[in-house]
Design an enzyme around this catalytic site. Structure first.
Site, PDB file in Angstrom:
ATOM      1  N   LYS A  44      58.341 -58.094  68.406  1.00 56.23           N
ATOM      2  CA  LYS A  44      59.149 -59.001  67.577  1.00 56.23           C
ATOM      3  C   LYS A  44      60.259 -59.538  68.462  1.00 56.23           C
ATOM      4  CE  LYS A  44      61.733 -59.385  63.286  1.00 56.23           C
ATOM      5  NZ  LYS A  44      62.687 -60.331  63.847  1.00 56.23           N
TER       6      LYS A  44
ATOM      7  N   ARG B 285      62.261 -69.296  65.384  1.00 52.60           N
ATOM      8  CA  ARG B 285      60.934 -69.749  65.013  1.00 52.60           C
ATOM      9  C   ARG B 285      60.746 -71.200  65.378  1.00 52.60           C
ATOM     10  NH1 ARG B 285      58.166 -66.833  60.480  1.00 52.60           N
ATOM     11  NH2 ARG B 285      56.054 -67.640  60.529  1.00 52.60           N
TER      12      ARG B 285
ATOM     13  N   PHE C  92      52.276 -67.053  68.318  1.00 53.29           N
ATOM     14  CA  PHE C  92      51.679 -65.919  67.609  1.00 53.29           C
ATOM     15  C   PHE C  92      50.727 -66.292  66.481  1.00 53.29           C
ATOM     16  CE2 PHE C  92      56.070 -66.217  65.880  1.00 53.29           C
ATOM     17  CZ  PHE C  92      55.781 -66.495  64.551  1.00 53.29           C
TER      18      PHE C  92
HETATM   19  P1  AMP Z   1      63.436 -61.664  60.404  1.00 49.04           P
HETATM   20  O1  AMP Z   1      64.043 -62.786  61.122  1.00 49.04           O
HETATM   21  O2  AMP Z   1      64.079 -60.350  60.668  1.00 49.04           O
HETATM   22  O3  AMP Z   1      63.152 -61.941  58.959  1.00 49.04           O
HETATM   23  O4  AMP Z   1      61.970 -61.484  61.065  1.00 49.04           O
HETATM   24  C1  AMP Z   1      60.958 -62.453  60.978  1.00 49.04           C
HETATM   25  C2  AMP Z   1      61.056 -63.411  62.148  1.00 49.04           C
HETATM   26  O5  AMP Z   1      60.709 -62.771  63.377  1.00 49.04           O
HETATM   27  C3  AMP Z   1      60.073 -64.562  62.086  1.00 49.04           C
HETATM   28  O6  AMP Z   1      60.547 -65.580  61.246  1.00 49.04           O
HETATM   29  C4  AMP Z   1      59.983 -65.012  63.528  1.00 49.04           C
HETATM   30  O7  AMP Z   1      60.970 -65.994  63.778  1.00 49.04           O
HETATM   31  C5  AMP Z   1      60.351 -63.766  64.316  1.00 49.04           C
HETATM   32  N1  AMP Z   1      59.267 -63.242  65.175  1.00 49.04           N
HETATM   33  C6  AMP Z   1      59.468 -62.770  66.429  1.00 49.04           C
HETATM   34  N2  AMP Z   1      58.333 -62.346  66.968  1.00 49.04           N
HETATM   35  C7  AMP Z   1      57.346 -62.549  66.053  1.00 49.04           C
HETATM   36  C8  AMP Z   1      55.939 -62.311  66.031  1.00 49.04           C
HETATM   37  N3  AMP Z   1      55.306 -61.755  67.061  1.00 49.04           N
HETATM   38  N4  AMP Z   1      55.250 -62.635  64.904  1.00 49.04           N
HETATM   39  C9  AMP Z   1      55.886 -63.168  63.838  1.00 49.04           C
HETATM   40  N5  AMP Z   1      57.212 -63.440  63.801  1.00 49.04           N
HETATM   41  C10 AMP Z   1      57.944 -63.123  64.902  1.00 49.04           C
END
Ligand code: AMP
Length: 587
Positions: free
Chosen positions: A273, A278, A364
């Site tokens: 992650k 995004r 991804f």
């Molecule tokens: P959060 O921002 O904590 O809600 O986590 C979700 C976000 O992690 C997504 O909206 C992406 O922007 C980010 N992200 C980073 N790496 C990945 C990945 N490998 N797959 C999906 N989302 C990812």
């Protein structure tokens, strides 16, 4: 159509909080709207001038609206402002002043909905010298013909705060009732819907799903309503369009690697992650367009990403879901999100900023490939196709996200540690059979990061500071949301922000400027906002608390960041708060 017809629908919507009654009001109204006026009506009902995916905004500040009300009513700006403060709502103040004027004028024409729509739609295009005056004049002209209630809703529409409580799902269902399933009856007394028989409910659910699917693909209820009016076949033809952004799929949170695996099913795809932001990238031959998770077009800001996709993606047409990660151009080391966040907004000196803060694209997901839509294709297959079109990782340019497919908790734990050690936020666990659900916070893609780290919360209120902090907003009340979008306060935060820019980090001044346009009411030192600004908060612990609507409060919260790449739809959910609380108790 007369604008007053629309206003009477707003009033009926405003008068009830029952979702089904609102659906009924909307459906009965939509039934009779002629096809030619449907687009205008659907957008205005949502308080919008452009579809959801179009990032143009009216950019009309409350200060300009005050001017327009003053011109239209013949009152001073000071009088308008003081009435606004007294009523706590500028729309209400406008209705009191403008309505009075209208009663006194004998000749006045009826406002037309289309005329209002077209006049307001011109605002974003008005730029440069004289444009402010022009905007004020044209709003004042509309107000000059408005009744009291019309003035109230005109102002709210212009300020993009209509708030008559139409959730997206309500409009979806209303479109279905109006055009696709005429056998539905709304029983007002029981506040329930009635079907002719049990199979009626099943058929209805299928139709609702068809409307939702169409919306997921085009992101515009006006397009959906027009298609639905001509039948379900037209609805099913709506598909993704290159260049029109799709709402991104969001992840739920799990407190541990094991819970993550259990949630999505074993074996699962685990990915790093990344701590970036995004990007949804559309490639249509030589045309590359980039959108943020808020669907803003940021193509101009990221020339290196455009170049990387053109050069290295082995596909004619594609829609990619990715995370852009910043790195230090001198050392090559990856940097956290806050270092590159300024690249999203900055529209000048782009080459210079790019050289200082370059990004690498980690791809991804794949939503569309060479003419074929992939939303209903299973994740495993989507990833396989992605591997084919991005064969070789080109470090610091474009590559696939790092992935491990496993069902073993021990292996997953190792992968998690490895990801954290590499400076990432945690891991994502994805079900191999998961579909891509636009806009959904799904359970088949979950994030696992160190628990009790931070939450993204929206600011709903604040206080004007005193003494050293006078002129700045302080003491911010923040809220999380439930799955319907309702907000629940969870605490107040005053620490973490800096008084001086030299101290580094986010300043009171910055947050005040970001919040100022969102002010909707002021009473003494208390200020309330249209919920828009998202803050990332760190805290020590979650506690139960009757003081806030969520039933929880944060202990020692502090602001760590402004998340202006996120909108209110993206904030931490009440469910996540609950899980984090339970997890913390179980430790
Ligand atoms: P959060 O921002 O904590 O809600 O986590 C979700 C976000 O992690 C997504 O909206 C992406 O922007 C980010 N992200 C980073 N790496 C990945 C990945 N490998 N797959 C999906 N989302 C990812």
């Amino acid at each position: 159509m007369r604008y007053s017809s629309l206003v009477s629908v707003y009033l009926r919507l405003e008068s009830t909080s029952k979702r089904l009654e609102k659906t009924h009001v909307l459906a009965s109204f939509l039934k009779d709207v002629p096809a030619a006026e449907l687009e205008t009506v659907i957008l205005l009902l949502q308080g919008r001038l452009f579809p959801m995916w179009d990032s143009r905004t009216l950019g009309f500040s409350t200060a300009l609206a005050v001017k327009a009300v003053a011109v239209a009513s013949g009152e001073t700006e000071r009088k308008v402002t003081s009435l606004w403060k007294k009523e706590g709502d500028l729309g209400k103040a406008a209705s009191l002043l403008v309505g009075k004027k209208k009663q006194a004028t004998l000749v006045s024409k009826e406002l037309d909905a289309q005329e209002v729509f077209l006049a307001l739609q011109r605002f974003p295009g008005m730029e440069g010298k004289g444009s402010v005056d022009l905007k004020v004049k044209s709003l004042a002209a509309l107000l000059g013909h408005a009744s009291a209630e019309e003035a109230r809703f005109l102002i709210r529409t212009v300020l993009e705060t209509l708030r008559v409580g139409i959730a997206e799902g309500t409009l979806r269902d209303a479109i279905c009732w109006a055009y696709l399933d005429p056998r539905i009856r709304y029983n007002m007394e029981k506040n329930d819907i009635e079907f002719p028989d049990e199979s009626g409910r099943e058929a209805y659910n299928t139709l609702v799903a068809a409307v939702q699917q169409a919306y997921d693909r085009c992101n515009d209820y006006a397009t959906v309503a027009k298609a639905a009016k001509s039948g379900v076949a037209a609805l099913r033809k709506i598909s993704l369009t290159l260049g029109v952004p799709v709402r991104v799929m969001l992840a739920q949170k799990e407190p541990s690697v094991e819970a993550g695996l259990d949630r999505v099913g074993r074996p699962a795809a685990l990915e790093y992650k990344y701590d970036g932001f995004r990007m949804q990238v559309h490639k249509k031959k030589a045309d590359v367009t980039i959108f943020t998770r808020r669907l803003e077009n940021v193509t101009v800001q990221f020339p290196e990403v455009v170049h990387a996709v053109k050069e290295h993606l082995g596909a004619e047409t594609a829609i990619l879901d990715c995370e852009a990660v910043g790195f230090d151009p001198k050392t090559g080391k990856y940097t956290p999100f806050q270092h590159i966040s300024q690249r999203i907004r900055r529209k000048y000196d782009i080459a210079k900023l790019q050289a200082q803060l370059p990004v690498e694209l980690n791809v991804f997901d794949l939503l569309y490939l060479d003419g074929k839509e992939l939303l209903d294709t299973e994740f495993e297959k989507r990833r396989e196709l992605l591997t084919k079109i991005l064969k070789k990782p080109i470090l610091k340019t474009i590559k696939l996200s790092t992935l491990l497919q496993t069902g073993s908790t021990a292996e997953a734990e190792r992968f998690y540690k490895e990801s954290l050690a590499a400076g990432n936020e945690g891991i994502m666990c994805k079900s191999l059979s998961g579909k891509y659900q636009p806009g959904g916070r799904v359970g088949h893609m979950v994030k696992v990061k160190p628990v009790l780290d931070t939450m993204d919360l929206v600011v709903v209120a604040a206080e004007w500071g005193e003494g050293k902090r006078s002129g700045w907003l302080t003491s911010f009340t923040v809220a999380c949301r439930d799955e319907t979008g309702e907000l629940f306060t969870i605490g107040k935060v005053g620490t973490g922000l800096k008084e001086l820019e030299q101290e580094g980090g986010v300043t009171f001044q910055q947050v005040t400027e970001l919040l100022r346009p969102a002010i909707i009411a002021e009473q003494g030192r208390e200020v309330t906002f249209d919920p828009a600004l998202v803050l990332e908060l760190a805290f020590e612990e979650i506690q139960r608390s009757p003081a806030y609507a969520s039933g929880y409060a944060l202990r020692f919260p502090r602001v760590v960041n402004v998340r202006d790449d996120r909108s209110v739809e993206d904030i931490t959910s009440l469910d996540e708060v609950r899980r984090a609380f339970e997890h913390q108790r179980g430790r």
